[in-house]
Design an enzyme around this catalytic site. Structure first.
Site, PDB file in Angstrom:
ATOM      1  N   GLY A   1       0.843  -1.201   0.000  1.00  0.00           N
ATOM      2  CA  GLY A   1       0.000   0.000   0.000  1.00  0.00           C
ATOM      3  C   GLY A   1       0.873   1.244   0.000  1.00  0.00           C
ATOM      4  O   GLY A   1       1.948   1.276  -0.610  1.00  0.00           O
ATOM      5  N   SER A   2       0.430   2.245   0.747  1.00  0.00           N
ATOM      6  CA  SER A   2       1.035   3.582   0.621  1.00  0.00           C
ATOM      7  C   SER A   2       2.486   3.677   1.066  1.00  0.00           C
ATOM      8  O   SER A   2       3.167   4.651   0.722  1.00  0.00           O
ATOM      9  CB  SER A   2       0.207   4.597   1.414  1.00  0.00           C
ATOM     10  OG  SER A   2      -1.084   4.653   0.869  1.00  0.00           O
ATOM     11  N   THR A   3       2.978   2.723   1.843  1.00  0.00           N
ATOM     12  CA  THR A   3       4.395   2.817   2.233  1.00  0.00           C
ATOM     13  C   THR A   3       5.299   2.715   1.004  1.00  0.00           C
ATOM     14  O   THR A   3       6.441   3.183   1.030  1.00  0.00           O
ATOM     15  CB  THR A   3       4.777   1.717   3.258  1.00  0.00           C
ATOM     16  OG1 THR A   3       4.317   0.458   2.778  1.00  0.00           O
ATOM     17  CG2 THR A   3       4.170   1.982   4.613  1.00  0.00           C
TER      18      THR A   3
ATOM     19  N   LYS B   1       5.006   4.388  -1.521  1.00  0.00           N
ATOM     20  CA  LYS B   1       5.155   5.730  -2.108  1.00  0.00           C
ATOM     21  C   LYS B   1       6.520   6.341  -1.800  1.00  0.00           C
ATOM     22  O   LYS B   1       6.952   7.276  -2.473  1.00  0.00           O
ATOM     23  CB  LYS B   1       4.031   6.650  -1.613  1.00  0.00           C
ATOM     24  CG  LYS B   1       2.676   6.265  -2.217  1.00  0.00           C
ATOM     25  CD  LYS B   1       1.520   6.984  -1.566  1.00  0.00           C
ATOM     26  CE  LYS B   1       0.192   6.391  -2.058  1.00  0.00           C
ATOM     27  NZ  LYS B   1      -0.947   6.779  -1.217  1.00  0.00           N
TER      28      LYS B   1
END
Lengths: 572, 111
Positions: free
Chosen positions: A287-289, A291
């Protein structure tokens, strides 16, 4: 009187004697020459019994020498059925001492064998009582039993060994060639009546022990991580959880906690699912990690600057006939705000600006899709498809942490790279190996894998990731008195029944480092399927905060707002 | 002369026998000491395991909280005081601020 018949009898007698001696000679040659080897071996089998014992396995201790696993000699009881006059009497006598049913002992003692184990690695008191009984045909030898005095602490890393002293899991398996002791063979002699003659001092003979391992782990940091993880898993009713604490400058692992825990002293009733080291055997969509990789790549390639303006499409963007959503509607925002607010659309745009090949190159450079080569067994590569296998949406999906499988260790290693000024270190967990006399056999030094991004990019990333904690989704990861850089992640899990992303099953995570200006710790916290609120910023960031605060206090790291007092009086 | 030779011979035999007996005696003594060493090492290992179990952070935390009623310090309650050479940090602050720190931690300031 004539000589004829008398001479004839003498010849006959001589012939008979010659025949007799020839037969004896032939038999002697057969026994002593032709069948010598086979008969000697048979005699040895009848008179001797060979029993082998392992020397004690080496000690495993933490970075301060605190013992985490060691062997203690305990009694093992064996029987020699041929030497027993009455197996049933012996079984009845032994039963209350060994706490084993008499019928079972009798069955073993009636076997047509020269040697049978009756009970292995029993309590010392039981051994003493047996020696007092002094039963013919029953013997006691000392064997090493593996003890893990801290119980479940670090169990997923240390693993455990089997009854015969062979390493089965974790470090016990990975370093079995060092840890196992020398094999000692003892020959038990039997007398003419077949009774075993126990050599004097059998119980006192000891084989050379195995080598000792010193770990990079600190047992106090490990305890803090395990305690907080257990509480978080219980509080959020998650299925499982993982915390890894690493020194960014060296790659040394300070703690690796997995929940649920297990006690390596009692593994017989457990399944492999319980002792699997999820930190390196399980992959998840981050997920967003993820990014952080997209952002670092975009900065390094000058595709973006922290102040570049990105339009958030008011929270909806259509890519390849599918819609990407943000959890909050965003208009124009800086690239720093994209990371702070964890905008999927902003990250997808950065990924698209980079292009497939460049993004893939940075994903590989940050260590995804390949093992970190940590010295623990069972590590997997993770899942990173080559660009030729990407779909029309893949570039956007991977930029926001989908369509890619990573291990917790890979993710914390990537974050530690940014903390270390863009240089990736190889994670390791064993720092020293010493022989039984304490002589150093191997010292593991920090090993640089590669430079991934420039120091300038790493500095810019630190500033942006600090913004995540001060103004963004990771506010609950803030530690009073310290600058924290971090990133939250909330990944939908794939529902195995439908094959689509689940709307109820999530993985909440937080990965970061502290103090941001001079990092001492890089840490990842992952909670698998927390119930209720599942945002990484809500469930994982507070755990990061609690572990970070306690560990920094324990390590004596100065708070930013602490007034430093020089003890000048002492000097004077 | 003859007498002297006999006496010397007897003495020689006596020394030889005494030496053999002493070697055997010392051999037994060495064996006893070896056994004692192994037993002591075994006891040491058992005590080491017990010591490790008793000093486990989990057990210490349990005793500290349950028996002595201690609690972990809350956020911001721990103040690190370092000697100048120990940890590189920002330069020393003006005297007024040091006095403030003394106020926070009077015990340390009196040193």
């Amino acid at each position: 009187m004539t000589a004829g018949p008398s001479r004839g009898r003498r010849y006959v007698l001589l012939l008979l004697l010659l025949c007799g001696f020839s037969i004896i000679l032939f038999r002697l040659v057969t026994l002593q020459v032709l069948q010598a080897a086979e008969l000697t071996a048979r005699a040895d089998r009848q008179h001797q019994k060979t029993v082998s014992f392992e020397g004690a396995r080496g000690v495993v201790s933490d970075r301060h020498g605190k013992v985490l696993a060691m062997n203690v000699e305990v009694p093992s009881v064996f029987g020699v059925p041929a030497s027993l006059e009455s197996p049933s009497t012996a079984a009845r006598t032994l039963s209350p001492v060994l706490n084993i049913r008499s019928a079972e002992l009798e069955r073993k003692l009636r076997q047509d064998k020269n040697f049978v184990w009756l009970a292995r690695k029993v309590e010392p008191e039981q051994g003493r009582r047996l020696e007092q009984l002094s039963l013919d045909g029953i013997g006691v030898v000392m064997e090493g039993r593996r003890f893990y005095p801290k119980g479940p602490l670090l169990a997923h890393v240390i693993g455990f060994s089997g009854m015969d002293g062979q390493g089965l899991e974790g470090l016990e398996r990975r370093y079995d060639s060092h840890l196992h002791g020398e094999k000692r063979v003892t020959v038990l002699q039997r007398d003419a009546l077949g009774r075993t003659v126990f050599p004097k001092g059998l119980a006192e003979q000891a084989a050379t022990p195995g080598h000792a391992l010193t770990l990079t782990v600190d047992e106090v940091v490990q305890y803090i991580a395990e305690k907080e993880l257990e509480e978080a898993v219980a509080h959020s009713r998650a299925k499982s959880g993982t915390i890894i604490v690493m020194e960014p400058r060296s790659g040394a692992v300070l703690a690796l906690a997995v929940s649920p825990r297990f006690d390596p002293n009692v593994v017989a009733a457990l399944t492999p699912d319980r002792w699997r080291n999820r930190a390196l055997t399980d992959t998840y969509e981050p997920g967003s990690t993820m990014k952080i990789v997209v952002a670092a790549a975009a900065l390094e390639e000058n595709v973006m600057t922290p102040d570049s303006m990105v339009f958030g499409e008011n929270g909806r963007m259509v890519i390849a006939n599918t819609t990407i959503h943000d959890h909050e509607k965003q208009g124009w925002m800086t690239f720093s705000e994209v990371i702070q607010k964890s905008s999927n659309i902003g990250a997808a745009k950065a990924g698209m600006a980079l292009g497939e090949q460049r993004l893939y190159r940075y994903l590989q450079a940050f260590g995804f899709g390949q093992r970190t080569e940590i010295d623990l067994p069972g590590e997997v590569n993770g899942l990173l498809k080559a660009p030729k296998d990407w779909g029309r949406r893949s570039l956007a999906s991977i930029s926001m942490g989908q369509e890619v499988g990573v291990t917790p260790l890979q993710m914390v290693s990537a974050m530690a790279t940014l903390a270390n000024g863009g240089v990736m270190m190889k994670p390791y967990i064993v720092s020293e190996i010493r022989d039984e006399k304490g002589r150093l056999l191997k010292e593991v030094l920090p090993q640089v894998r590669r430079r991934v991004v420039s120091p300038d990019t790493a500095r810019l990333m630190t500033t942006m990731l600090e913004g995540v904690v001060t103004n963004g989704t990771g506010a609950k990861g803030a530690i009073s008195g310290f600058r924290v850089a971090g990133k939250t992640g909330t990944a939908q899990k794939i529902d195995p029944r439908t094959g689509a992303y689940s709307s109820t099953q999530f993985i909440g995570s937080f990965v970061g480092y502290v103090p941001a200006e001079s990092p001492r710790l890089a840490m990842i916290v992952i909670l698998d399927e927390p119930q209720g609120e599942a945002w990484g910023g809500a469930v994982a960031a507070p755990v990061f905060q609690r572990v970070g605060e306690q560990v920094l206090n324990y390590l004596g790291v100065s708070r930013e707002d602490t007034v430093k007092i020089a003890l000048a009086m002492k000097d004077s | 002369m003859k007498m002297l030779t006999i006496v010397a011979g007897v003495m020689l035999i006596f020394v030889f026998v005494w030496e053999r007996v002493d070697v055997v005696r010392l051999g037994y003594h060495v064996e006893r000491l070896k056994t004692q060493k192994v037993l002591l090492e075994r006891e040491r290992d058992q005590l080491q395991v017990k010591f490790s179990a008793l000093t486990s952070p989990e057990r210490i935390a349990k005793v500290a909280t349950e028996r002595f009623g201690l609690v972990p310090p809350l956020q911001g309650q721990v103040l690190m005081v370092h000697e100048r050479e120990e940890v590189p940090g920002p330069p020393l602050l003006p005297v007024e601020q040091v006095r403030l720190a003394k106020h926070v931690s009077p015990g340390r300031a009196s040193e």
